[in-house]
Design a protein around this motif. Structure first.
Motif, mmCIF file in Angstrom:
data_model
loop_
_atom_site.group_PDB
_atom_site.id
_atom_site.type_symbol
_atom_site.label_atom_id
_atom_site.label_comp_id
_atom_site.label_asym_id
_atom_site.label_seq_id
_atom_site.Cartn_x
_atom_site.Cartn_y
_atom_site.Cartn_z
ATOM 1 N N GLU A 47 -5.233 -4.066 3.547
ATOM 2 C CA GLU A 47 -6.417 -4.734 4.081
ATOM 3 C C GLU A 47 -6.204 -6.238 4.191
ATOM 4 N N THR A 107 -10.297 -3.184 -3.635
ATOM 5 C CA THR A 107 -10.503 -2.442 -2.383
ATOM 6 C C THR A 107 -11.191 -1.103 -2.617
ATOM 7 N N ASN A 162 -1.009 4.919 4.100
ATOM 8 C CA ASN A 162 -2.253 4.172 3.972
ATOM 9 C C ASN A 162 -2.095 2.782 4.587
ATOM 10 N N LYS A 198 -6.332 -2.020 -6.214
ATOM 11 C CA LYS A 198 -7.141 -0.797 -6.142
ATOM 12 C C LYS A 198 -8.598 -1.095 -6.485
ATOM 13 N N THR A 237 0.848 -1.183 0.000
ATOM 14 C CA THR A 237 0.000 0.000 0.000
ATOM 15 C C THR A 237 0.887 1.237 0.000
ATOM 16 N N ASN A 293 -10.165 1.452 -4.218
ATOM 17 C CA ASN A 293 -9.148 2.510 -4.057
ATOM 18 C C ASN A 293 -8.758 2.788 -2.603
ATOM 19 N N ARG A 294 -9.192 1.938 -1.667
ATOM 20 C CA ARG A 294 -8.769 2.152 -0.281
ATOM 21 C C ARG A 294 -7.306 1.751 -0.088
ATOM 22 N N GLN A 295 -6.853 0.800 -0.877
ATOM 23 C CA GLN A 295 -5.463 0.339 -0.779
ATOM 24 C C GLN A 295 -4.782 0.568 -2.123
#
Length: 690
Positions: A632, A670, A629, A667, A625, A672-674
């Motif tokens: 997950e 997730t 950030n 991306k 990541t 775009n969270r990771q």
């Protein structure tokens, strides 16, 4: 205002109003180009390659100097196996000034498939002029020479490569393979000439034998005539004389037939010429086998663990043993009784010389099916000799051997050839057979790109690969990661082994174990082309340093981190100092959270940006990541990042492409969270191909 001024003003007015629509049209074309390319890329991603070709080829027509549209259109055409369309688009790409080595390679492959070797070579020559250090292009040029049966040119190219780089192990191995293939054809010619020479010699021998037989019958005729003069009424003598006269007539007819049209002289001359030619071809064969072995010897001197060199050297000795065994199989009873057992001892000794080469090859690739099959066969062969109580004798020399019976089996200890049969107890008995043909020269590039190329760098398949893979799950003093990092490490290790890496796998490592493993790994890297370190487990940033956390770490105070963790920057520095590899790769699927807030794989902080990656070593650092950030967890066997990495880490893929596709997949999964990151600072514009 004079007339001249009016004309100038009018010209300016017209020019301005002409430029406005032209500029507007150019702007409209640019917008339309972008819209069409967006549609084309979207269709490509959905695998609707027909639509992708339609949109992107139209976009390419709007911009006659653009290289992106023909590049993507060509790749889409390849997905549909529409080689004419792919060729057309790649040709446009080249004409418009494209420089990507992979496209030149793909275009030359299309020409090669069409047997248009001159165009294939011309395309590669243009690419090599742009990328002179690209070994894939140089290898493909050699492959085209081989395909076109232009062997001398292929050898010349490889020899030049060795002159440019005396440590070029792969070129040395490829030269040995070419000479092996040439020698195999020469050996076939030797066999044909042996049969022809024997046939011509047999005709001459038949004439000589017939004349000798005729002399015997003529002598017998004189003897019988003398007896009949004394016993003119003897019926038995008359019968015998009649039979002898018939034999004389038959033999005279045979002699006339053999001598007709000067056949005796013709066969004698043919036998002489066949014998001369046979001697020349045998000498040629011996020279080719010597060159094959010499290049393998040079390759092993540079890289003792090279799989291809060890495997092919084992094949070389195996073949010698097979040829020598044919001598034993061809012996009559008297010959076998005289010296058959002694030659069998040399056969056994030659087979024993194969063992260390095959075993070293297995140390590099333990799952290679052909190798394991040949090793099993070799063990069975040696067991047969042991059961027969044959005393194995190592041959004195390594001269390539032919199938003629040696003149002096005690002092002349002949050498070798290629795995084709197993030794038998004695002439006439049969045994199982096996075949292990020498490999073709390494073709280090896939026939065509499967994704849009992302770089114009040189792409190289480096042979000597070492990896240390670490997975930490069972933390003793922090939150457990439930076995997932160990799964990640185990699966990555298996994949890397399949890709030719010599892998050390360490799971649930303490501080002492981890540091020892890293130290041993760095010792391995002095002869490495590629050094890869993979870590899955807890990792944190503290006081502007990034740390990997062993399972026995007990972090109750800030100062504990430096004492109990492994500093990532120090790991980078050690790898750089201890290896001259073209690639140093570090991949970390780690917790990036500060343990004083939370000791879990996810968290509120991430690793800080890593410091200097420049220097003599070429370093890639891939993170699960981005800075600040979190990574997950997953509900499956592997973490999100490692699972995606495994999806793309395959044979023939390029490191940059693997990491980019992994980033895109993570991306997407997730939302775009990771966002995985890659940091690199290459000393040369070179890319690693797995």
């Amino acid at each position: 205002m004079n007339r001249k001024a009016v004309v100038i003003l009018l010209w300016l007015f017209i020019s301005v109003f002409e430029c406005i629509p032209a500029a507007q049209a150019q702007k409209n074309d640019a917008k339309k180009y972008k819209d069409l390319m967006d549609l084309g890329v979207a269709a490509f991603q959905k695998k609707d390659f027909t639509a992708a070709i339609r949109y992107m080829s139209e976009a390419g027509n709007l911009m006659p100097t653009d290289t992106i549209a023909p590049l993507y259109t060509g790749i889409a055409a390849q997905q549909l196996k529409d080689e004419p369309a792919a060729r057309n688009q790649f040709e446009k790409y080249v004409v418009r000034g494209g420089r990507d080595a992979a496209v030149f390679y793909a275009l030359s492959s299309i020409y090669k498939a069409d047997q248009d070797y001159e165009k294939a070579l011309s395309t590669l020559d243009k690419a090599i002029a742009i990328h002179p250090a690209n070994r894939d292009l140089a290898n493909e040029r050699i492959n085209i020479f081989l395909t076109a049966n232009r062997i001398d040119e292929a050898i010349d190219d490889l020899k030049k490569a060795v002159v440019r780089n005396p440590n070029d192990v792969q070129s040395l191995v490829n030269l040995s393979i070419i000479y092996s293939n040439i020698a195999a054809k020469t050996d076939e010619e030797v066999g044909k000439l042996e049969i022809e020479t024997k046939r011509e010699s047999d005709l001459g021998k038949q004439l000589a034998d017939t004349k000798k037989t005729l002399d015997v019958y003529l002598t017998e005729q004189k003897r019988l005539n003398a007896l009949l003069r004394k016993q003119p009424q003897n019926a038995e003598l008359k019968r015998q004389l009649g039979m002898v006269k018939q034999r004389i007539t038959d033999n005279q007819a045979t002699i006339v037939q053999l001598e007709a049209n000067d056949q005796s002289a013709m066969h004698a001359s043919a036998a002489l010429e066949s014998g001369r030619r046979l001697a020349e071809v045998r000498e040629k064969y011996v020279g080719e086998k010597k060159l094959e072995k010499a290049y393998l010897t040079r390759a092993l001197a540079l890289d003792p663990g090279n799989y291809d060199a060890n495997f092919n050297m084992g094949v070389w000795y195996f073949n010698q043993a097979v040829k020598l065994k044919k001598v034993v199989d061809g012996m009559n009873s008297a010959e076998y009784a005289q010296y058959g057992r002694r030659i069998e001892g040399q056969v056994c000794g030659t087979f024993k010389k194969v063992v260390p080469y095959f075993e070293r090859a297995r140390e590099t690739k333990s799952t290679e099916a052909d190798l394991n099959e040949h090793l099993t066969n070799l063990q069975n062969i040696l067991k047969q000799f042991e059961e027969k109580k044959v005393a194995c004798v190592m041959p004195i020399g390594d001269e390539p051997f032919l199938t003629a019976i040696p003149a002096d089996p005690v002092t002349q200890r002949p050498p070798e050839s290629k795995p084709t049969t197993t030794p038998g107890p004695k002439p006439g008995q049969t045994t199982p057979t096996t075949t292990a043909a020498a490999r073709q020269p390494v073709d280090s590039k896939p026939d065509k790109p499967t994704e849009p190329p992302t770089s114009q760098a040189v792409v190289v398949a480096f042979p000597r690969r070492f990896a240390l893979v670490v997975g930490n799950s069972a933390y003793q003093n922090g939150s457990s990661l439930e076995g997932m990092p160990v799964n990640d490490a185990t699966d990555i290790a298996d994949r890397l082994r399949a890709l030719g890496f010599l892998v050390t796998l360490v799971t649930n490592s303490t501080k002492s174990t981890l540091e020892t493993s890293i130290g041993q790994f760095n010792q391995q890297l002095k002869n490495a082309d590629v050094a890869l370190f993979f870590y899955a487990g807890h990792g944190i940033e503290f006081d502007n340093h990034n740390y990997l956390i062993p399972v026995d770490a007990k972090l109750t105070d800030p100062d504990d981190v430096d004492l109990q963790g492994v500093d990532v920057q120090k790991l980078i520095d050690r790898m750089r100092r201890n290896t001259h590899a073209a690639f140093n790769v570090i991949i970390m699927d780690a917790c990036r959270d500060n343990p004083f807030k939370s000791f879990s794989r996810g968290g509120s902080r991430g690793f800080k940006p890593v410091g200097d990656l420049s220097g003599e070593g070429n370093m890639y650092l891939a993170m699960a990541t981005g800075w600040g950030n979190v990574a997950e967890n997953s509900s499956g066997r592997n973490g999100v990042y490692t699972r995606s990495l495994l999806n793309h880490l395959r044979s023939g893929e390029v490191l940059d492409d693997v990491l980019l596709r992994t980033q895109i997949e993570v991306k997407r999964q997730t939302q775009n969270r990771q966002n995985p990151q890659v940091v690199t600072e290459m000393a040369q514009e070179i890319k690693l191909k797995f």
